[in-house]
Motif scaffolding. Structure first.
Motif, PDB file in Angstrom:
ATOM      1  N   THR A 134      -3.528   0.348  -3.134  1.00 39.77           N
ATOM      2  CA  THR A 134      -2.667  -0.626  -3.575  1.00 39.77           C
ATOM      3  C   THR A 134      -2.288  -0.599  -5.062  1.00 39.77           C
ATOM      4  O   THR A 134      -2.716   0.002  -5.744  1.00 39.77           O
TER       5      THR A 134
ATOM      6  N   GLY B 289      -3.308  -6.240  -4.570  1.00 42.60           N
ATOM      7  CA  GLY B 289      -3.842  -5.166  -5.273  1.00 42.60           C
ATOM      8  C   GLY B 289      -4.953  -5.548  -6.565  1.00 42.60           C
ATOM      9  O   GLY B 289      -5.637  -6.300  -6.282  1.00 42.60           O
TER      10      GLY B 289
ATOM     11  N   ILE C  90       0.661  -1.286  -0.010  1.00 43.83           N
ATOM     12  CA  ILE C  90       0.239  -0.093  -0.057  1.00 43.83           C
ATOM     13  C   ILE C  90       0.798   1.233  -0.057  1.00 43.83           C
ATOM     14  O   ILE C  90       1.799   1.262   0.877  1.00 43.83           O
TER      15      ILE C  90
END
Length: 361
Positions: free
Chosen positions: A143, A173, A138
């Motif tokens: 993400t 992500g 992150i």
């Protein structure tokens, strides 16, 4: 005399060392114990590399080809040469130029870069025979993406992404982030924390055939187009066939949205002999959908959810009503098929036609 012989021997040894370092940077013509990737160009010339990043640099410089993993390996942005490393305020990634096939050789390629593989406009990336595992983490609350598909400015064109049936992509992500005008073909498996297919930009053509996508958020998501551009942009097309899509029971399996003012035609969604299970199976706005196949199952896993929900772009004091068509030819539907109530003086204009199917709840 002894000093002279020693000096010559040292000079020869240094020259050999320099040649060895240079060979490692440029690749070897024979496989060594340090080789992790093999690159074959369009002329069938084969070169071996001790990092995947070096192999990608060679492939980019050579206009594409095939990279085959020889062992489990890690892709690091620092291993690629300039200008093939992508960096922005969020993190790094690795550019892909030309037509590249990434043959994982039944191995696992890991990548901890925020942007993973960054495919440039006009290029194509095919992933086959193994697992690509991306952990971008992150950055500033966002993400990253395992694969980013790019486009040329506002009007395209974009690039092509293919995940073959023997390939698996895992990521914390987005699996495939489409900037717009991208062609995406998924026949393999995707496991992701965010979106499996994220249509961030416009005019994408996405085909899922035999795919399996499991997401903690949205499995398939098409962003609405920006309303600041004035030229015509067609809706995106999503074809889902013989596939399984699973999303969280508080999320959407397939989510296609657009704005009335975005100067585009409706999105197109075709679902055939596929299973979709999520809090809301399918959410559609400015979309024309056709659902067919006796094996199709669209299931709301949330008692308060919907199998299919027709929404619109209105909110608060801005009028909005549903637009689009839903043709149901076959399938099993668990959960209501619903329309969002119009805002203001707008009216719902959606057309729902049911030719067949089984309905529960």
């Amino acid at each position: 005399m002894k000093k002279s012989v020693l000096a010559i021997a040292l000079a020869v040894l240094m020259a050999v060392s320099l040649l060895t370092v240079g060979a490692m940077a440029d690749g070897d013509t024979i496989q060594t114990e340090n080789s992790v990737a093999k690159y074959e160009n369009a002329d069938e010339k084969v070169t071996y590399f001790d990092t995947v990043g070096k192999a990608i640099s060679a492939a980019n410089a050579g206009g594409g080809g095939t990279i085959t993993l020889l062992d489990n390996a890690e892709l690091e942005a620092d291993d690629v040469s300039e200008p093939y490393k992508y960096s922005d305020g969020y993190g790094d990634g690795v550019y892909i130029y030309g037509a590249l096939t990434l043959d994982l050789g039944e191995h696992t390629l890991t990548c901890n870069e925020f942007w993973g593989l960054d495919v440039t406009p006009y290029a194509s990336l095919t992933i086959k025979r193994g697992t690509y595992e991306h952990k971008g983490g992150i950055s500033y609350g966002y993400t990253g993406s395992a694969i980013q598909a790019n486009k040329v400015k506002d009007a395209g064109p974009g690039c092509t992404i293919t995940i073959e049936s023997d390939a698996t992509v895992k990521t914390d992500g987005d699996a495939v982030l489409c900037q717009g005008y991208n062609n995406v073909y998924v026949n393999g498996k995707i496991y992701c924390f965010k979106n499996g297919i994220f249509g961030m930009g416009p005019c994408n053509n996405v085909t899922l055939d035999g795919a399996y996508i499991e997401s903690d958020t949205y499995a398939v998501y098409q962003n609405p187009y920006t309303t600041t551009l004035t030229f015509e942009r067609k809706g995106s097309v999503y074809n889902i066939k013989n596939s399984t899509i699973i999303a969280d029971d508080e999320q959407y399996g397939v989510f296609l949205f657009n704005y009335k003012e975005s100067t585009s035609s409706n999105h197109v969604l075709n679902i055939e002999n596929s299973s979709i299970s999520a809090g809301i199976g399918v959410y559609m706005v400015f979309t024309d959908a056709t659902i067919s196949g006796d094996s199709t199952k669209i299931i709301s896993t949330n008692e308060a959810g919907n199998a299919i929900f027709f929404g619109h772009d209105g909110y608060d004091d801005i009028p909005g009503g549903t637009v689009g068509t839903l043709n149901i030819k076959a399938g099993t539907f668990v959960g209501p098929i619903n329309e969002e109530k119009p805002n203001g003086d707008a009216e719902n204009e959606a057309i729902v036609i049911v030719y067949g199917g089984e309905f529960d709840r």
